[in-house]
Design a protein around this motif. Structure first.
Motif, PDB file in Angstrom:
ATOM      1  N   VAL A  11      -4.260  94.045 -52.572  1.00  0.00           N
ATOM      2  CA  VAL A  11      -3.003  94.379 -52.601  1.00  0.00           C
ATOM      3  C   VAL A  11      -2.813  95.611 -51.658  1.00  0.00           C
ATOM      4  CG1 VAL A  11      -0.825  94.945 -54.163  1.00  0.00           C
ATOM      5  CG2 VAL A  11      -2.766  93.212 -54.972  1.00  0.00           C
ATOM      6  N   VAL A  12      -1.998  95.383 -50.663  1.00  0.00           N
ATOM      7  CA  VAL A  12      -1.578  96.570 -50.070  1.00  0.00           C
ATOM      8  C   VAL A  12      -0.370  97.146 -50.379  1.00  0.00           C
ATOM      9  CG1 VAL A  12      -1.261  97.106 -47.666  1.00  0.00           C
ATOM     10  CG2 VAL A  12      -2.962  95.438 -48.107  1.00  0.00           C
ATOM     11  N   THR A  13      -0.359  98.506 -50.615  1.00  0.00           N
ATOM     12  CA  THR A  13       0.779  98.923 -51.043  1.00  0.00           C
ATOM     13  C   THR A  13       1.196 100.288 -50.057  1.00  0.00           C
ATOM     14  OG1 THR A  13      -0.094 100.773 -52.505  1.00  0.00           O
ATOM     15  CG2 THR A  13       0.493  98.463 -53.334  1.00  0.00           C
ATOM     16  N   ALA A  14       2.222 101.008 -50.208  1.00  0.00           N
ATOM     17  CA  ALA A  14       2.285 102.348 -49.727  1.00  0.00           C
ATOM     18  C   ALA A  14       2.996 103.211 -50.504  1.00  0.00           C
ATOM     19  CB  ALA A  14       3.553 102.222 -48.477  1.00  0.00           C
ATOM     20  N   ASP A  15       2.474 104.488 -50.776  1.00  0.00           N
ATOM     21  CA  ASP A  15       2.864 105.449 -51.872  1.00  0.00           C
ATOM     22  C   ASP A  15       4.226 105.875 -51.248  1.00  0.00           C
ATOM     23  OD1 ASP A  15       3.075 107.472 -53.658  1.00  0.00           O
ATOM     24  OD2 ASP A  15       1.129 108.332 -53.322  1.00  0.00           O
ATOM     25  N   LEU A  16       5.208 105.940 -51.871  1.00  0.00           N
ATOM     26  CA  LEU A  16       6.588 106.316 -51.836  1.00  0.00           C
ATOM     27  C   LEU A  16       6.620 107.926 -51.756  1.00  0.00           C
ATOM     28  CD1 LEU A  16       8.876 103.911 -53.714  1.00  0.00           C
ATOM     29  CD2 LEU A  16       8.163 103.748 -51.332  1.00  0.00           C
ATOM     30  N   GLN A  17       5.501 108.568 -52.205  1.00  0.00           N
ATOM     31  CA  GLN A  17       5.556 110.105 -52.325  1.00  0.00           C
ATOM     32  C   GLN A  17       5.101 110.664 -51.036  1.00  0.00           C
ATOM     33  OE1 GLN A  17       3.829 111.345 -56.728  1.00  0.00           O
ATOM     34  NE2 GLN A  17       2.718 109.537 -55.777  1.00  0.00           N
ATOM     35  N   ALA A  18       4.840 109.642 -49.866  1.00  0.00           N
ATOM     36  CA  ALA A  18       4.431 110.031 -48.767  1.00  0.00           C
ATOM     37  C   ALA A  18       5.672 110.119 -47.857  1.00  0.00           C
ATOM     38  CB  ALA A  18       3.541 109.177 -48.145  1.00  0.00           C
ATOM     39  N   PHE A  19       6.957 109.759 -48.256  1.00  0.00           N
ATOM     40  CA  PHE A  19       8.025 109.594 -47.452  1.00  0.00           C
ATOM     41  C   PHE A  19       9.329 110.649 -47.994  1.00  0.00           C
ATOM     42  CE2 PHE A  19       5.358 105.948 -47.460  1.00  0.00           C
ATOM     43  CZ  PHE A  19       5.172 105.728 -46.183  1.00  0.00           C
ATOM     44  N   SER A  20      10.165 110.947 -47.145  1.00  0.00           N
ATOM     45  CA  SER A  20      11.313 111.951 -47.582  1.00  0.00           C
ATOM     46  C   SER A  20      12.659 111.381 -46.937  1.00  0.00           C
ATOM     47  CB  SER A  20      10.763 113.376 -47.218  1.00  0.00           C
ATOM     48  OG  SER A  20      10.965 113.336 -45.872  1.00  0.00           O
ATOM     49  N   GLY A  21      13.813 111.466 -47.577  1.00  0.00           N
ATOM     50  CA  GLY A  21      15.228 111.340 -46.952  1.00  0.00           C
ATOM     51  C   GLY A  21      15.433 110.080 -46.947  1.00  0.00           C
ATOM     52  N   THR A  22      16.750 109.601 -46.605  1.00  0.00           N
ATOM     53  CA  THR A  22      17.263 108.130 -46.670  1.00  0.00           C
ATOM     54  C   THR A  22      17.059 107.767 -45.361  1.00  0.00           C
ATOM     55  OG1 THR A  22      19.309 109.089 -45.900  1.00  0.00           O
ATOM     56  CG2 THR A  22      18.907 108.867 -48.215  1.00  0.00           C
ATOM     57  N   GLY A  23      16.689 108.649 -44.346  1.00  0.00           N
ATOM     58  CA  GLY A  23      16.234 107.942 -43.211  1.00  0.00           C
ATOM     59  C   GLY A  23      14.729 107.453 -43.070  1.00  0.00           C
ATOM     60  N   GLU A  24      13.958 107.685 -44.081  1.00  0.00           N
ATOM     61  CA  GLU A  24      12.779 106.870 -44.070  1.00  0.00           C
ATOM     62  C   GLU A  24      12.765 105.973 -45.468  1.00  0.00           C
ATOM     63  OE1 GLU A  24       9.988 110.886 -42.650  1.00  0.00           O
ATOM     64  OE2 GLU A  24       9.900 110.166 -44.605  1.00  0.00           O
ATOM     65  N   ARG A  25      13.716 105.361 -45.777  1.00  0.00           N
ATOM     66  CA  ARG A  25      13.642 104.560 -46.679  1.00  0.00           C
ATOM     67  C   ARG A  25      12.943 103.155 -46.325  1.00  0.00           C
ATOM     68  NH1 ARG A  25      18.154 104.441 -43.538  1.00  0.00           N
ATOM     69  NH2 ARG A  25      19.048 102.495 -42.798  1.00  0.00           N
TER      70      ARG A  25
ATOM     71  N   SER B 118       5.127 104.255 -58.296  1.00  0.00           N
ATOM     72  CA  SER B 118       5.397 105.173 -57.063  1.00  0.00           C
ATOM     73  C   SER B 118       5.032 104.189 -55.978  1.00  0.00           C
ATOM     74  CB  SER B 118       4.685 106.436 -57.125  1.00  0.00           C
ATOM     75  OG  SER B 118       3.140 105.990 -57.427  1.00  0.00           O
ATOM     76  N   GLU B 119       4.410 103.219 -55.807  1.00  0.00           N
ATOM     77  CA  GLU B 119       3.959 102.607 -54.733  1.00  0.00           C
ATOM     78  C   GLU B 119       4.879 101.169 -54.450  1.00  0.00           C
ATOM     79  OE1 GLU B 119      -0.092 102.003 -54.959  1.00  0.00           O
ATOM     80  OE2 GLU B 119      -0.490 103.945 -55.494  1.00  0.00           O
ATOM     81  N   ALA B 120       5.401 101.060 -53.211  1.00  0.00           N
ATOM     82  CA  ALA B 120       5.846  99.858 -52.630  1.00  0.00           C
ATOM     83  C   ALA B 120       4.801  98.860 -52.357  1.00  0.00           C
ATOM     84  CB  ALA B 120       6.748 100.142 -51.541  1.00  0.00           C
ATOM     85  N   VAL B 121       5.013  97.436 -52.993  1.00  0.00           N
ATOM     86  CA  VAL B 121       4.217  96.569 -52.709  1.00  0.00           C
ATOM     87  C   VAL B 121       4.304  95.994 -51.342  1.00  0.00           C
ATOM     88  CG1 VAL B 121       2.916  94.333 -53.168  1.00  0.00           C
ATOM     89  CG2 VAL B 121       3.482  96.067 -55.099  1.00  0.00           C
ATOM     90  N   ILE B 122       3.220  95.837 -50.312  1.00  0.00           N
ATOM     91  CA  ILE B 122       3.541  95.476 -48.969  1.00  0.00           C
ATOM     92  C   ILE B 122       3.247  93.961 -48.880  1.00  0.00           C
ATOM     93  CG2 ILE B 122       3.182  95.536 -46.438  1.00  0.00           C
ATOM     94  CD1 ILE B 122       4.548  98.171 -48.105  1.00  0.00           C
ATOM     95  N   MET B 123       1.985  93.598 -49.246  1.00  0.00           N
ATOM     96  CA  MET B 123       1.436  92.104 -49.487  1.00  0.00           C
ATOM     97  C   MET B 123       0.079  92.113 -50.185  1.00  0.00           C
ATOM     98  SD  MET B 123      -0.175  91.754 -45.538  1.00  0.00           S
ATOM     99  CE  MET B 123       0.980  91.819 -44.635  1.00  0.00           C
ATOM    100  N   MET B 124      -0.160  90.838 -50.300  1.00  0.00           N
ATOM    101  CA  MET B 124      -1.730  90.560 -50.903  1.00  0.00           C
ATOM    102  C   MET B 124      -2.441  89.945 -49.944  1.00  0.00           C
ATOM    103  SD  MET B 124      -1.197  89.164 -54.892  1.00  0.00           S
ATOM    104  CE  MET B 124      -0.188  90.093 -55.762  1.00  0.00           C
ATOM    105  N   ILE B 125      -3.809  90.238 -49.855  1.00  0.00           N
ATOM    106  CA  ILE B 125      -4.380  89.306 -48.884  1.00  0.00           C
ATOM    107  C   ILE B 125      -5.638  88.807 -49.849  1.00  0.00           C
ATOM    108  CG2 ILE B 125      -6.098  89.785 -46.889  1.00  0.00           C
ATOM    109  CD1 ILE B 125      -4.612  92.338 -46.097  1.00  0.00           C
ATOM    110  N   SER B 126      -5.815  87.566 -49.442  1.00  0.00           N
ATOM    111  CA  SER B 126      -7.159  86.860 -49.992  1.00  0.00           C
ATOM    112  C   SER B 126      -8.232  86.919 -49.006  1.00  0.00           C
ATOM    113  CB  SER B 126      -6.841  85.281 -50.342  1.00  0.00           C
ATOM    114  OG  SER B 126      -6.322  84.738 -49.059  1.00  0.00           O
TER     115      SER B 126
END
Length: 327
Positions: free
Chosen positions: A229-243, A292-300
């Motif tokens: 399960v690939v995710t991205a930690d939202l704590q790495a980003f800032s401001g509405t421009g990086e939404r 705190s993490e956005a789910v990007i995709m799963m990979i089998s």
């Protein structure tokens, strides 16, 4: 032919409008679900609430120094305000987190100091800060040659990229977790905004534990040995421009990971996570995916059988993809 009455057409018109309104309401609700998570977990510029937010803010700040040093002609004395803010963040981080600092940031500052010393420029505030730090060489800028880069790139030509397929047939034997670790290690070199490295990958030894939540693997998911399960930690980003940046960085990481699995001789299939909030919440609770993490995709993932079939997946011509703008 039976003639339709006006009430029929009026009813059909109202029904279509209601469907559009319902779709819009779902879309707004889904966007609000994502926006709320981003607002809660993305980091600010000054008052970071979690250790992860502070860490990523420091990465963002010191990478600005690295970028400046990597230019063909760096400007002596550049970035004094950035240096001051970074020192402040590192000092606060060391005080609030058991005296730890980010060695790569300190190394970048030492490279910055050395560069400016060549131009007889000093920064007493920086000198005092560095005097209290241990030596480390994990950040800053380093020399490389075109020959080195070219030689490394020649090991993966067109054949490598065009030989990767989304594999839906797997051999009946488990994938050693060391192979997964090797692939993830390869993917760590994926670029990310300001080198903040927000992407994560959750590895499930029991593939079915994760894949049962994703409807797109019916007919082959039960054959997979591992699930990611690939995710991205939202704590790495800032401001509405990086939404949208979590999905950009996470998507790039996922593609690197797919090629890394391919390089390790494994078969893999990317699986979209395109679902409504209710199912997303249930999956997170079941699999332990942090809010705190956005789910990007799963990979089998699985071993390749000796013989298999893959989708041809016709590609549109180069001219469709590449738009050339003449000088």
């Amino acid at each position: 032919m039976t003639q339709r009455s006006m009430p029929y057409y009026a009813a059909r018109y109202v029904w279509r409008k209601m469907k559009l309104v319902g779709l819009a309401a779902k879309l707004i609700a889904d966007y609000f679900y994502d926006a709320r998570r981003y607002l809660v977990w993305s980091h600010g510029t000054d008052a970071d609430r979690t250790r992860a937010q502070s860490t990523h803010a420091i990465y963002k700040a010191y990478h600005g120094i690295e970028k400046g040093l990597s230019l063909s002609e760096p400007r002596p004395g550049f970035g004094v305000p950035v240096i001051a803010r970074l020192i402040e963040k590192l000092t606060v981080f060391a005080r609030d987190h058991d005296g730890e600092t980010i060695p790569a940031a300190v190394s970048a500052l030492k490279d910055y100091k050395a560069f400016n010393a060549e131009h007889d420029i000093s920064n007493p505030h920086l000198d005092a800060f560095l005097a209290a730090q241990e030596n480390d060489q994990s950040g800053g800028a380093k020399p490389v040659t075109a020959a080195e880069i070219t030689a490394a790139g020649q090991t993966a030509g067109r054949d490598f990229f065009w030989s990767r397929h989304s594999v839906r047939q797997y051999a009946d034997r488990p994938v050693d977790m060391d192979l997964i670790r090797q692939a993830v290690d390869f993917a760590r070199k994926t670029p990310s905004v300001c080198n903040r490295q927000g992407p994560r990958v959750h590895v499930f030894e029991d593939a079915q534990e994760a894949l049962k939540w994703q409807p797109g693997n019916r007919g082959f998911g039960h054959l997979a040995s591992r699930a990611l399960v690939v995710t991205a930690d939202l704590q790495a980003f800032s401001g509405t421009g990086e939404r949208n940046q979590p999905f950009v960085d996470g998507g790039m990481f996922a593609m690197s990971l797919l090629y890394a699995l391919h390089a390790c001789g494994l078969g893999a299939c990317p699986l979209a996570w395109s679902i409504r909030p209710g199912k997303d919440r249930k999956m997170r609770r079941a699999l332990g995916i942090p809010n705190s993490e956005a789910v990007i995709m799963m990979i089998s993932v699985g071993h390749l059988p000796d013989d298999l079939r893959v989708a041809k997946s016709h590609r549109m011509p180069l001219e469709h993809v590449m738009v050339e703008h003449s000088a």
